[in-house]
Structures are given as C-alpha cells and as structure tokens.
Design an enzyme around this catalytic site. Structure first.
Site, PDB file in Angstrom:
ATOM      1  N   CYS A  62      46.372  29.747  -2.723  1.00 61.07           N
ATOM      2  CA  CYS A  62      46.550  30.531  -3.982  1.00 61.07           C
ATOM      3  C   CYS A  62      45.372  30.339  -4.932  1.00 61.07           C
ATOM      4  CB  CYS A  62      47.810  30.044  -4.780  1.00 61.07           C
ATOM      5  SG  CYS A  62      48.244  31.158  -5.813  1.00 61.07           S
ATOM      6  N   ARG A  84      53.625  40.037 -11.645  1.00 64.69           N
ATOM      7  CA  ARG A  84      53.249  38.884 -10.874  1.00 64.69           C
ATOM      8  C   ARG A  84      54.047  38.997  -9.579  1.00 64.69           C
ATOM      9  NH1 ARG A  84      50.331  34.773 -13.317  1.00 64.69           N
ATOM     10  NH2 ARG A  84      51.241  33.097 -11.709  1.00 64.69           N
ATOM     11  N   HIS A 122      52.923  28.810  -1.304  1.00 66.74           N
ATOM     12  CA  HIS A 122      53.142  27.391  -1.518  1.00 66.74           C
ATOM     13  C   HIS A 122      54.574  27.076  -0.646  1.00 66.74           C
ATOM     14  CE1 HIS A 122      50.670  27.857  -4.917  1.00 66.74           C
ATOM     15  NE2 HIS A 122      51.235  28.888  -5.075  1.00 66.74           N
TER      16      HIS A 122
END
Ligand code: GLN
Length: 283
Positions: free
Chosen positions: A135, A170, A236
């Site tokens: 990320c 997002r 993640h």
C-alpha cells in the site's frame, strides 16, 4: 543487531486534497544489479530480514508480514536476524529481504522523505535485495505519489509505477486475486483500504488480476506490480498471514532455491478458507 522496540504511529490522519494530472515517465526502471552472492551470504550467516519504519508504516497489522516471514524461515531451520529500522535510523544495505508496510497519508510523506534522504533501501535494491511493499510502501517504491498536501512527491523509483488519487470512493474491502502465473502462487486473499490509484509502466508486470476488489484502482483489474525481486501490493491482511506462499516465495528467492522443505500451514489454511469464503458472499 538489537531490535528496537516497536512503537505506535504517533501521527494523525490528514485531510485529502484533490488530484493533479498524471505525468509521463520513462518506461525503463532503474537498473538493478543481477542477484549474485545471496545464497553464499546466506550460507555464511543468517537470513537478514529488515522491517522498514515500523513507527510510520504499519497499518492494518502489516508488521505481521515480518512475523510470518521470520516464522516460515525458522520453520525451515534457518537462522533469522530480524532488524526493525525506525525512521530515525539508517536502513541497512546488506539485508536479504526488506518489508515495508502501509500508512496514513502524512506518515507516508515523512517516510518517503526519509527513505529518499537515507538511500539505504535504494542501495539494497542495487545489491539485489528482495523488497516486498504494501500500500503506502508500494506507492513510495514508485516514481511518485500525491501526498497529503496535494503535492506530487517523488518516490524511490524502484518500481515503474506512479500513484495519483482516485476521484471516487476509497478502495475498501476484501480482495481475491489470481497472481501472475510466472510467480506460481495460489489465489491471493487480502484486504485493501486506499485512495491512491496506481498506474503501471512497461518496466513492471501486474502482481495479480483481481477477481473481487479494486487492486491498483485503475479499472483494468490489475493488482500490485513486480519486477525481478521487487514487489508491491495493495493487500493487507496481513498478506503473508493470509498467503504464506508469498512469504515462502521471498525465502526461496533469498536462498536462491526452487523449493523449501514443507512447513505446517494449518492455521494459515483456516484463515484463508474463512476469508475466501467470506469474500465470495455478496455484501
Ligand atoms: N495513504 C495511502 C492511500 O490512501 C495508502 C493507504 C494505506 O497504506 N493503507 O492511498
């Protein structure tokens, strides 16, 4: 080397400004020296595993990646020297595997500034090190990203990618993706949460193609990027806990071998099965 204590990120989440135009980049990434001498170094001592900037880049449990790589290596009888490098310390240049995690926008800016000033990670790449980034860490390895001040901030240029800011919502949620067949990895499962949208140049390949989720956010289905021994992903989870085959891939690269002795994956398999099944369910 002594491991400094892990500390929580002291920074606040900043406000997101608007995105500027995307620049054009040369398609060739910087030259990284071919890998050499890694297995020799390994046989002499231990696997040097470097966890970069736990004080700035460790969102969503990305530190777990260091724990899993360390554990998977130890399960194979390897000596592991884990080095946690805080942002006020120099990044060692002689590590075998470097891990760098995600972060909020302001810590990401600070981390990129410090890594650029330090140059240790760049030197490590020149030495043929293995680098796995997540990320914000992935964005920092690229040519540039849009920072919390709305400025185009230079990255380290180790991956031929650049990151702007998505216009829409997002990218948040669980991800399923099929990895590049060249990497010979099983289906990836992970969790993404980012505003950045990452564009890939000719000097990298997508790490994976998403089946569920957004990945790079460009709408072309790509997720992450890689070349040689340098990898970036939006996942993640931590990604190594959900995908121990990725940790094993890094260890194989470090040892310069095609296979490792088997190591138990019972708990990883249970987590994978649970998350893959949950991800397939409609929200
Ligand atoms: N701040 C970056 C973004 O939102 C990275 C976020 C993260 O690392 N989870 O795109």
């Amino acid at each position: 080397m002594a491991t400094p204590p892990f500390q929580e990120n002291p920074y606040q989440q900043p406000v997101h400004p608007g995105a500027p135009q995307q620049p054009a980049y040369p398609t060739e990434p910087p030259q990284v020296r071919p890998q050499s001498g890694r297995s020799q170094r390994m046989s002499e001592s231990s696997l040097r595993l470097v966890w970069v900037y736990p004080d700035l880049l460790s969102t969503y449990g990305d530190r777990g990646n260091a724990l899993v790589v360390e554990r998977r290596a130890r399960q194979r009888g390897l000596n592991v020297q884990r080095i946690d490098v805080r942002s006020d310390q120099a990044v060692p240049t002689s590590g075998d595997i470097y891990l760098i995690g995600g972060g909020e926008d302001r810590p990401q800016r600070l981390a990129a500034e410090r890594l650029a000033a330090d140059q240790g990670l760049v030197r490590a790449a020149e030495n043929g090190a293995i680098i796995f980034s997540v990320c914000a860490g992935y964005q920092i390895l690229g040519h540039e990203f849009l920072n919390d001040r709305g400025e185009r901030q230079p990255g380290l240029g180790l991956l031929d990618v650049w990151t702007g800011r998505g216009e829409g919502a997002r990218c948040v949620g669980d991800v399923l993706a099929e990895t590049d067949p060249q990497l010979n990895l099983p289906q990836l499962t992970g969790f993404e949460n980012h505003q950045g949208v990452t564009h890939l140049g000719q000097g990298v390949k997508p790490l994976a193609q998403v089946q569920v989720g957004r990945g790079n956010g460009t709408g072309d289905g790509t997720e992450g990027a890689w070349r040689d021994t340098i990898f970036g992903t939006y996942l993640h989870g931590p990604v190594m806990a959900r995908n121990p085959a990725v940790a094993d891939m890094l260890i194989k690269l470090a040892l310069d071998v095609n296979a490792l002795p088997p190591a138990d994956t019972t708990w990883y398999d249970a987590l994978r099965a649970e998350r893959i099944s949950a991800t397939r369910q409609p929200a």
